[in-house]
Design a protein around this motif. Structure first.
Motif, PDB file in Angstrom:
ATOM      1  N   UNK A  40      44.616  31.087  32.184  1.00  0.00           N
ATOM      2  CA  UNK A  40      45.556  31.610  33.142  1.00  0.00           C
ATOM      3  C   UNK A  40      46.885  31.129  33.064  1.00  0.00           C
ATOM      4  N   UNK A  41      47.312  29.885  32.608  1.00  0.00           N
ATOM      5  CA  UNK A  41      48.473  29.270  32.745  1.00  0.00           C
ATOM      6  C   UNK A  41      49.267  29.806  31.593  1.00  0.00           C
ATOM      7  N   UNK A  42      48.612  30.343  30.648  1.00  0.00           N
ATOM      8  CA  UNK A  42      49.461  30.847  29.568  1.00  0.00           C
ATOM      9  C   UNK A  42      49.869  32.463  29.829  1.00  0.00           C
ATOM     10  N   UNK A  43      49.444  32.895  30.777  1.00  0.00           N
ATOM     11  CA  UNK A  43      49.675  34.375  31.045  1.00  0.00           C
ATOM     12  C   UNK A  43      50.686  34.336  31.969  1.00  0.00           C
ATOM     13  N   UNK A  44      51.958  35.268  31.683  1.00  0.00           N
ATOM     14  CA  UNK A  44      52.949  35.481  32.912  1.00  0.00           C
ATOM     15  C   UNK A  44      52.549  36.074  33.975  1.00  0.00           C
ATOM     16  N   UNK A  45      52.411  35.253  35.088  1.00  0.00           N
ATOM     17  CA  UNK A  45      51.616  35.827  36.294  1.00  0.00           C
ATOM     18  C   UNK A  45      52.586  36.802  37.081  1.00  0.00           C
ATOM     19  N   UNK A  46      53.507  37.213  36.787  1.00  0.00           N
ATOM     20  CA  UNK A  46      54.497  38.067  37.423  1.00  0.00           C
ATOM     21  C   UNK A  46      53.896  39.545  37.099  1.00  0.00           C
ATOM     22  N   UNK A  47      53.407  39.554  35.662  1.00  0.00           N
ATOM     23  CA  UNK A  47      52.768  40.916  35.195  1.00  0.00           C
ATOM     24  C   UNK A  47      51.503  41.394  35.635  1.00  0.00           C
ATOM     25  N   UNK A  48      50.988  40.637  36.653  1.00  0.00           N
ATOM     26  CA  UNK A  48      49.842  40.939  37.065  1.00  0.00           C
ATOM     27  C   UNK A  48      49.828  42.348  37.957  1.00  0.00           C
ATOM     28  N   UNK A  49      50.976  42.657  38.338  1.00  0.00           N
ATOM     29  CA  UNK A  49      51.251  44.008  39.182  1.00  0.00           C
ATOM     30  C   UNK A  49      51.127  44.914  38.286  1.00  0.00           C
ATOM     31  N   UNK A  50      51.322  44.916  37.127  1.00  0.00           N
ATOM     32  CA  UNK A  50      51.081  46.036  35.942  1.00  0.00           C
ATOM     33  C   UNK A  50      49.661  46.172  35.472  1.00  0.00           C
ATOM     34  N   UNK A  51      48.860  45.269  35.780  1.00  0.00           N
ATOM     35  CA  UNK A  51      47.246  45.225  35.143  1.00  0.00           C
ATOM     36  C   UNK A  51      46.495  46.143  35.787  1.00  0.00           C
ATOM     37  N   UNK A  52      45.939  47.022  35.166  1.00  0.00           N
ATOM     38  CA  UNK A  52      44.955  47.883  36.018  1.00  0.00           C
ATOM     39  C   UNK A  52      43.478  47.167  35.989  1.00  0.00           C
ATOM     40  N   UNK A  53      43.086  46.308  35.158  1.00  0.00           N
ATOM     41  CA  UNK A  53      41.814  46.025  35.137  1.00  0.00           C
ATOM     42  C   UNK A  53      41.525  44.483  34.555  1.00  0.00           C
ATOM     43  N   UNK A  54      41.341  43.403  35.551  1.00  0.00           N
ATOM     44  CA  UNK A  54      41.400  42.083  35.254  1.00  0.00           C
ATOM     45  C   UNK A  54      39.859  41.425  35.472  1.00  0.00           C
ATOM     46  N   UNK A  55      39.478  40.777  34.757  1.00  0.00           N
ATOM     47  CA  UNK A  55      38.419  39.928  35.171  1.00  0.00           C
ATOM     48  C   UNK A  55      38.776  38.309  35.151  1.00  0.00           C
ATOM     49  N   UNK A  56      38.627  37.569  36.006  1.00  0.00           N
ATOM     50  CA  UNK A  56      39.039  36.107  36.102  1.00  0.00           C
ATOM     51  C   UNK A  56      37.740  35.505  36.212  1.00  0.00           C
ATOM     52  N   UNK A  57      37.827  34.467  35.302  1.00  0.00           N
ATOM     53  CA  UNK A  57      36.537  33.586  35.020  1.00  0.00           C
ATOM     54  C   UNK A  57      37.150  31.989  35.292  1.00  0.00           C
ATOM     55  N   UNK A  58      36.642  31.668  36.305  1.00  0.00           N
ATOM     56  CA  UNK A  58      37.201  30.193  37.020  1.00  0.00           C
ATOM     57  C   UNK A  58      36.074  29.290  37.130  1.00  0.00           C
ATOM     58  N   UNK A  59      36.272  28.067  36.783  1.00  0.00           N
ATOM     59  CA  UNK A  59      35.646  26.820  36.930  1.00  0.00           C
ATOM     60  C   UNK A  59      36.008  26.019  38.105  1.00  0.00           C
ATOM     61  N   UNK A  60      35.366  25.388  38.878  1.00  0.00           N
ATOM     62  CA  UNK A  60      35.678  24.709  39.798  1.00  0.00           C
ATOM     63  C   UNK A  60      35.337  22.976  39.394  1.00  0.00           C
ATOM     64  N   UNK A  61      36.370  22.076  39.661  1.00  0.00           N
ATOM     65  CA  UNK A  61      36.248  20.662  38.985  1.00  0.00           C
ATOM     66  C   UNK A  61      36.576  20.071  40.256  1.00  0.00           C
ATOM     67  N   UNK A  62      36.493  18.793  40.115  1.00  0.00           N
ATOM     68  CA  UNK A  62      36.849  17.615  41.099  1.00  0.00           C
ATOM     69  C   UNK A  62      36.210  18.129  42.505  1.00  0.00           C
ATOM     70  N   UNK A  63      36.863  17.946  43.815  1.00  0.00           N
ATOM     71  CA  UNK A  63      36.294  18.101  44.976  1.00  0.00           C
ATOM     72  C   UNK A  63      36.792  19.705  45.108  1.00  0.00           C
ATOM     73  N   UNK A  64      36.451  20.616  44.493  1.00  0.00           N
ATOM     74  CA  UNK A  64      36.862  22.042  44.836  1.00  0.00           C
ATOM     75  C   UNK A  64      38.410  22.279  44.185  1.00  0.00           C
ATOM     76  N   UNK A  65      38.707  21.599  43.063  1.00  0.00           N
ATOM     77  CA  UNK A  65      39.889  21.744  42.522  1.00  0.00           C
ATOM     78  C   UNK A  65      39.889  22.724  41.422  1.00  0.00           C
ATOM     79  N   UNK A  66      41.098  23.383  41.158  1.00  0.00           N
ATOM     80  CA  UNK A  66      41.038  24.415  40.021  1.00  0.00           C
ATOM     81  C   UNK A  66      41.345  23.295  38.641  1.00  0.00           C
ATOM     82  N   UNK A  67      40.904  24.076  37.459  1.00  0.00           N
ATOM     83  CA  UNK A  67      41.041  23.174  36.252  1.00  0.00           C
ATOM     84  C   UNK A  67      42.485  23.269  36.008  1.00  0.00           C
ATOM     85  N   UNK A  68      42.944  22.306  34.970  1.00  0.00           N
ATOM     86  CA  UNK A  68      44.156  22.248  34.742  1.00  0.00           C
ATOM     87  C   UNK A  68      44.851  23.220  34.008  1.00  0.00           C
ATOM     88  N   UNK A  69      44.479  24.074  33.665  1.00  0.00           N
ATOM     89  CA  UNK A  69      45.030  25.228  32.703  1.00  0.00           C
ATOM     90  C   UNK A  69      45.118  26.545  33.700  1.00  0.00           C
TER      91      UNK A  69
END
Length: 618
Positions: free
Chosen positions: A40-69
């Motif tokens: 996720x952090x290697x992707x230019x997030x502003x380009x999401x407005x042009x993406x028609x089909x996206x699958x997000x795969x997300x882990x949960x770490x710590x006490x409900x925290x997002x992963x470092x990347x």
């Protein structure tokens, strides 16, 4: 309608979410869908407005925290000024990985799913909640969810006519080709990209600093069951700076014996040089690998042959196998029905990739070198709590490392890759350099200098608090209270003389607990509720086992009691904090608040005081 380019974005801490994402990419290509897989952090997030089909795969770490990347993405996607129609053109699905034994189970995936709906996205499916506690692991939820996902995707975007799905038994093209060189090139040399002393750019994963190891000292007694090391590095000229609570990441290597065995089983020449060439234009070569690269360097520094293989390893190995009996067993391990048997063969005894390849010798000998990077994951860096302060040890960085070794039903003991590698390094035998870099930690200390701090750090979990105490004492802050627990005073009482010296100077109040020195075991967490140990002005009650808790304590509350959750305790209004048998000491008066910070996580590999919750599905 032409098929869109599917985008799979992942946030992963230990590699499971990345592995699932790469599985999604393979399944998409089998269905003739173009697919990109990115952190996720290697992707230019502003380009999401042009993406028609996206699958997000997300882990949960710590006490409900997002992963470092995915932390940068996380901060952006929750900006309040984003319009509610920002993602109205996007179809999406969210796959979460977590552990239901924790209160904030799959918190990141659930919150992201709600946020994408708020921004106008259209959900293809309800969020998938992979659970590491299930007897079949996350795949119990992931497998049926993926079947439904592909039904929805292919219903919306059918493949071009005349193009059939690639059967599961047919291997997909490898990501890279290895172009073998007949002789060494006249220019260039094999080596790792590193940050050089005096560089303007701080060291990072792509450019670590090769820190000279100054000392590597065992700090547990010779009869103690565990080897714990205090290791010191010289960081002069690196540009590295850190504060108490920060962590250092170290990139380990495989042992020479394992590298040699791997090359023998696969029939590889360790000294063979090659150039790595991506097959697809949007795929880049790993920055950690030099060009040209030797097979020895690839196996030593990049391929994680000492890790426990995932299901995807067996899927690809089955595709590549030419031996009927071995292929049949590999197919069984990679099937949904064979996951219980795979767990018994691989996960429970912690069998490694190298050991699996030795068990399937005919298949291993036939693996095309082009598939090595598809088959075997990259070695991941290990995080350690920094155990020293630059105010006391300028240009030095110290860590406390518990060498991981345990026995399963397999004959060979299981060993932690990074801790065993570090323990094997001896700067007394010649120069030793270790690739490392630093990142901010999660332990928060009070900003006000006169706020006392109560620290609870059993075992190697005391490492970040040693850095904090050194830093606070150097700044003239004397309200330091440390609850430390170990087994035996004469075997694993880390930094005993240092603590005693600080006590003599009235810079520290130490409350130790030695769990094996009496008939009834006493632990550091048990000392918290002792009637003769009090916190002036109050505190928070904390549950041992939950990591990196930091709070401002309201007045007139009790010191943390054992086995209760994080909440204000009943008023007890104590006036002193003091160890049993010593006069009460009260450096700030009777009504000041105190910060309470708990760490019971060892400071070993993947064991900073911050990464305990939902660890295996990250």
């Amino acid at each position: 309608m032409p098929s869109p380019q599917l985008l799979v974005l992942f946030g992963s801490q230990t590699g499971t979410a990345q592995d699932v994402s790469e599985r999604l990419g393979r399944e998409a290509r089998r269905r003739r869908l173009g697919c990109r897989v990115q952190a996720l952090d290697s992707y230019p997030v502003v380009n999401l407005i042009n993406e028609p089909l996206v699958i997000f795969v997300c882990a949960t770490t710590g006490q409900g925290d997002p992963p470092d990347n995915m932390k940068n993405f996380w901060g952006f996607i929750f900006r309040k000024n984003l319009p509610s129609t920002a993602l109205c053109q996007m179809d999406f699905a969210v796959l979460g990985l977590g552990d239901s034994s924790y209160a904030k189970f799959n918190f990141v995936a659930k919150k992201l799913h709600r946020r994408l709906l708020q921004l106008g996205g259209s959900a293809l499916l309800p969020v998938c909640l992979g659970d590491d506690q299930h007897e079949l692991g996350p795949d119990a939820a992931v497998d049926p969810w993926l079947r439904d996902l592909w039904d929805r995707v292919l219903g919306l975007y059918p493949p071009p006519p005349g193009l059939a799905e690639i059967p599961p038994g047919v291997p997909l093209p490898s990501k890279f080709t290895l172009l073998f060189l007949q002789e060494a090139p006249s220019t260039g040399s094999e080596g790792q990209r590193v940050a050089h002393p005096g560089s303007q750019e701080p060291p990072s994963e792509s450019k670590p600093f090769l820190a000279p190891m100054i000392s590597n000292q065992r700090v547990t007694g010779p009869s103690h069951f565990q080897d714990v090391r205090l290791i010191e590095f010289d960081i002069l000229g690196s540009g590295i700076s850190f504060a108490a609570g920060d962590v250092v990441l170290i990139q380990p290597s495989n042992s020479a014996a394992h590298v040699q065995r791997f090359c023998q089983v696969l029939g590889l020449d360790p000294d063979q040089l090659f150039m790595l060439q991506p097959r697809e234009p949007d795929v880049s070569s790993p920055t950690r690998l030099p060009q040209p690269c030797s097979m020895r360097h690839l196996v030593s520094h990049y391929l994680d042959i000492a890790s426990v293989p995932r299901r995807s390893f067996f899927e690809l190995l089955a595709c590549l196998s030419l031996h009927e009996l071995e292929r049949e067993k590999l197919l069984e391990f990679s099937s949904a029905q064979g996951q219980e048997e795979l767990f018994e063969y691989c996960n429970r005894p912690r069998r490694t990739i190298l050991e699996v390849l030795c068990d399937f010798p005919h298949t291993a000998a036939a693996i095309p070198p082009d598939y090595l990077l598809d088959l075997i994951p990259a070695i991941r860096p290990r995080a350690f709590s920094i155990a020293s302060s630059l105010l006391i040890h300028p240009s030095r960085l110290q860590i406390l490392v518990a060498v991981v070794q345990f026995q399963t039903r397999l004959k060979e003991p299981r060993r932690g890759l990074c801790s065993s590698w570090l323990a094997s390094l001896d700067p007394g035998q010649g120069p030793v350099r270790v690739p490392l870099w630093v990142r901010p930690g999660s332990l928060a200390f009070p900003e006000t200098p006169d706020t006392p701090v109560i620290m609870v750090g059993p075992g190697t979990g005391v490492a970040p608090f040693r850095a904090a105490i050194q830093e606070r004492v150097a700044q003239g802050q004397t309200g330091n209270f440390l609850f430390f627990g170990c087994r035996w005073r004469d075997q694993d009482f880390y930094w005993e003389s240092e603590w005693q010296e600080l006590e003599k100077r009235d810079c520290l109040t130490l409350i130790p607990a030695f769990s094996r020195e009496q008939q009834c075991q006493v632990h550091a967490s048990g000392r918290l509720g002792s009637p003769d140990v009090h916190l002036p002005g109050g505190g928070w009650t904390l549950q041992p086992g939950r990591s990196r808790v930091s709070s401002q304590a309201p007045a007139d509350t009790a010191l943390p009691d054992r086995d209760v959750g994080l909440r204000p305790a009943a008023a007890r209004a104590p006036s002193d904090i003091h160890p049993p048998g010593s006069p009460g000491r009260h450096p700030r008066g009777s009504s000041w608040p105190a910060a309470v910070i708990l760490s019971d996580q060892p400071a070993g590999p993947l064991g900073t005081a911050s990464s305990r919750a939902q660890p295996r599905s990250c």
